[in-house]
Write a protein that holds these residues in place. Structure first.
Motif, PDB file in Angstrom:
ATOM      1  N   ARG A 205     -16.558   1.762 -26.968  1.00  0.00           N
ATOM      2  CA  ARG A 205     -15.618   2.206 -28.589  1.00  0.00           C
ATOM      3  C   ARG A 205     -15.983   3.637 -29.230  1.00  0.00           C
ATOM      4  NH1 ARG A 205     -15.570  -1.740 -31.635  1.00  0.00           N
ATOM      5  NH2 ARG A 205     -15.062  -0.561 -33.802  1.00  0.00           N
ATOM      6  N   GLY A 207     -14.435   4.960 -32.431  1.00  0.00           N
ATOM      7  CA  GLY A 207     -14.497   5.251 -33.392  1.00  0.00           C
ATOM      8  C   GLY A 207     -12.987   5.295 -34.225  1.00  0.00           C
ATOM      9  N   LEU A 208     -11.865   4.728 -32.958  1.00  0.00           N
ATOM     10  CA  LEU A 208     -10.640   4.767 -33.808  1.00  0.00           C
ATOM     11  C   LEU A 208     -10.092   3.318 -33.649  1.00  0.00           C
ATOM     12  CD1 LEU A 208      -9.143   7.627 -31.445  1.00  0.00           C
ATOM     13  CD2 LEU A 208      -9.641   7.668 -34.113  1.00  0.00           C
ATOM     14  N   ALA A 209      -9.578   2.831 -34.911  1.00  0.00           N
ATOM     15  CA  ALA A 209      -8.978   1.566 -34.906  1.00  0.00           C
ATOM     16  C   ALA A 209      -8.280   0.693 -33.929  1.00  0.00           C
ATOM     17  CB  ALA A 209      -8.481   1.073 -36.043  1.00  0.00           C
ATOM     18  N   GLU A 210      -7.099   2.515 -33.722  1.00  0.00           N
ATOM     19  CA  GLU A 210      -6.032   1.653 -32.682  1.00  0.00           C
ATOM     20  C   GLU A 210      -6.403   1.601 -31.507  1.00  0.00           C
ATOM     21  OE1 GLU A 210      -5.944   3.533 -34.815  1.00  0.00           O
ATOM     22  OE2 GLU A 210      -4.277   3.000 -36.495  1.00  0.00           O
ATOM     23  N   ASP A 212      -9.620   0.914 -30.307  1.00  0.00           N
ATOM     24  CA  ASP A 212     -10.996   0.083 -29.947  1.00  0.00           C
ATOM     25  C   ASP A 212     -10.389  -1.023 -30.308  1.00  0.00           C
ATOM     26  OD1 ASP A 212     -13.055   2.104 -30.455  1.00  0.00           O
ATOM     27  OD2 ASP A 212     -12.768   1.639 -32.247  1.00  0.00           O
ATOM     28  N   ALA A 213      -8.920  -1.400 -30.618  1.00  0.00           N
ATOM     29  CA  ALA A 213      -8.471  -3.182 -30.316  1.00  0.00           C
ATOM     30  C   ALA A 213      -7.825  -2.768 -29.494  1.00  0.00           C
ATOM     31  CB  ALA A 213      -6.792  -3.012 -31.252  1.00  0.00           C
TER      32      ALA A 213
END
Length: 457
Positions: A205, A207-210, A212-213
């Motif tokens: 991970r 820690g960045l939403a995009e 991590d997606a």
């Protein structure tokens, strides 16, 4: 994405961030510097006018009585010129041209105090007013360049602050670019490993939403590829085992037909060839169905299933083969069902057909006497029993209720049901059911399948 590509991404992020910071500083700093310059000029004009007013008050008495001016107050600021003109516009004292300029003439004409920028100078002109008339004028001037020169240290300070802001933006952008690009670089490395066949790769991970997606989608893809490869390998091993005996029987059928044709010229081999073609089509269909099941995920292809129809179709396939060997196939389908007599289970039709085919094929090849297929309801499941009259598990290695699987005996007459059991077991488990040895002798193999949730759908 290559490492070089990642480096280019970092460079672009840094360049874009610094460019945005530079544009922001310019949009804020340039108007501020320009406004500061205009303010300084206006403030200097006020100071010059104040100086001219003080000088006019000091020379009023002498000009009103036509006396020679004894002296003028100092201009104060370096570069400032100060001149006093009489009512004829002639220089009476101080600095300046012998005759007054247009501003002096305008003040003597009664226009009032003036502050103007002309000829590169900032000029403040005020009248010297007696009791009843204007007796002279005072002109104070300073070069505009001197005003701007006084602002140079301030402008340099603003420029230094702007450079400091750009340097800070560069440092922060490099740090953020590294944070953004490092996960992508790691994904590129993992993608390379995935391409080489390592399906165990899982990204950390970031820690960045995009990102991590993206990593989650990558991990899901790797897991699906791993599962697909495992199913393909299982299919290769299990299907080869499952098809070995039918292929041998097909070969034997063809060899017998050829031997009869050679031994008895003119013998009609059409029926034998037709049977061989039908067997080949059945094997082809079996391979396609097994491959489709191997590629399907565990919960896919499942739905309500009518076991009566499935059992009838499978029985029609195996009944002629049993009859040819002097044996029979008996169906008892009254042991389970809903109000209309149709048992409804959840499963894949192809998978259930394959499991039943494995159980009937083992009873055909390794059992004796009549083959019985029974249907009964056990709690929230339906049990399909497949048994014959052979000795079954005579060596005692199997226990009642023991799950069938790779450890089930598979060699020779009397050991019951070994061929294809690994495949049947896996297919049953994929459908939420199981295959067990219900009775050792005479042997009974049971397929358990879950009932549909009639209340929940």
């Amino acid at each position: 994405m290559t490492v070089g590509g990642t480096a280019r991404v970092r460079t672009r992020i840094v360049s874009l961030s610094v460019a945005i910071a530079a544009i922001t500083v310019a949009l804020f700093g340039v108007p501020l510097g320009f406004g500061l310059a205009r303010y300084a000029v206006a403030d200097e004009g006020v100071a010059l006018q104040r100086l001219a007013d003080l000088t006019a008050a000091a020379v009023l008495t002498d000009l009103a009585h036509d006396k020679v001016l004894a002296g003028l107050p100092g201009p104060g600021t370096p570069g400032t010129t100060l001149g006093v003109f009489d009512d004829d516009g002639l220089l009476a004292a101080g600095d300046g041209a012998p005759t007054g300029d247009e501003h002096v003439r305008a003040v003597l004409a009664g226009t009032g105090p003036q502050v103007a920028e002309t000829g590169g100078e900032l000029v403040a002109t005020v009248p010297v007013t007696g009791e009843h008339e204007i007796v002279g004028a005072v002109r104070a001037a300073r070069p505009v360049s001197a005003v701007y020169g006084a602002l140079v240290p301030i402008w340099l300070g603003m420029l230094g602050l702007a450079l400091l802001v750009l340097a800070a933006a560069w440092v922060i952008a490099r740090r953020q670019a590294r944070r953004l690009a490092q996960p992508l670089e790691d994904l590129a490395v993992l993608a390379g490993r995935l391409g080489e066949g390592d399906f165990s790769v899982r990204p950390q991970r970031a820690g960045l939403a995009e990102v991590d997606a993206l990593g989650g989608a990558f991990a899901t893809t790797a897991a699906r590829l791993d599962d697909l490869l495992a199913r393909e390998r299982a299919f290769s091993a299990e299907a080869s085992h499952q098809l070995r005996t039918p292929l041998a029987a097909l070969r034997l059928r063809l060899e017998n037909a050829r031997a009869n044709a050679l031994a008895r010229p003119g013998t009609d081999v059409g029926p034998a060839l037709d049977a061989a073609v039908a067997e080949t089509e059945r094997l082809t269909r079996t391979v396609e169905e097994l491959l489709a099941l191997a590629r399907a995920r565990g919960g896919d292809r499942r739905g309500p299933l009518d076991l009566h129809v499935v059992l009838d179709e499978v029985a029609e396939t195996y009944r002629p083969r049993l009859v040819a060997e002097g044996r029979s196939l008996e169906l008892d389908l009254d042991g389970a069902g809903e109000a209309d007599g149709t048992p409804a289970v959840v499963g894949s039709r192809t998978a259930v057909e394959q499991v039943l085919a494995v159980l009937l094929d083992n009873a055909l090849r390794h059992g004796e006497g009549a083959v019985r297929v029974g249907l009964r309801q056990v709690g929230d499941a339906v049990a399909v029993d497949v048994g014959d009259e052979g000795p079954g598990f005579a060596d005692g290695r199997a226990g009642r209720g023991r799950p069938a699987g790779p450890g089930a005996p598979a060699d020779g007459h009397g050991t019951g049901t070994g061929i294809g059991l690994p495949l049947a077991t896996r297919l049953a488990e994929d459908q939420g059911g199981r295959v067990v040895v219900s009775r050792e002798s005479p042997p009974v193999m049971t397929l358990f399948l879950p009932l549909t949730d009639l209340d929940g759908g």
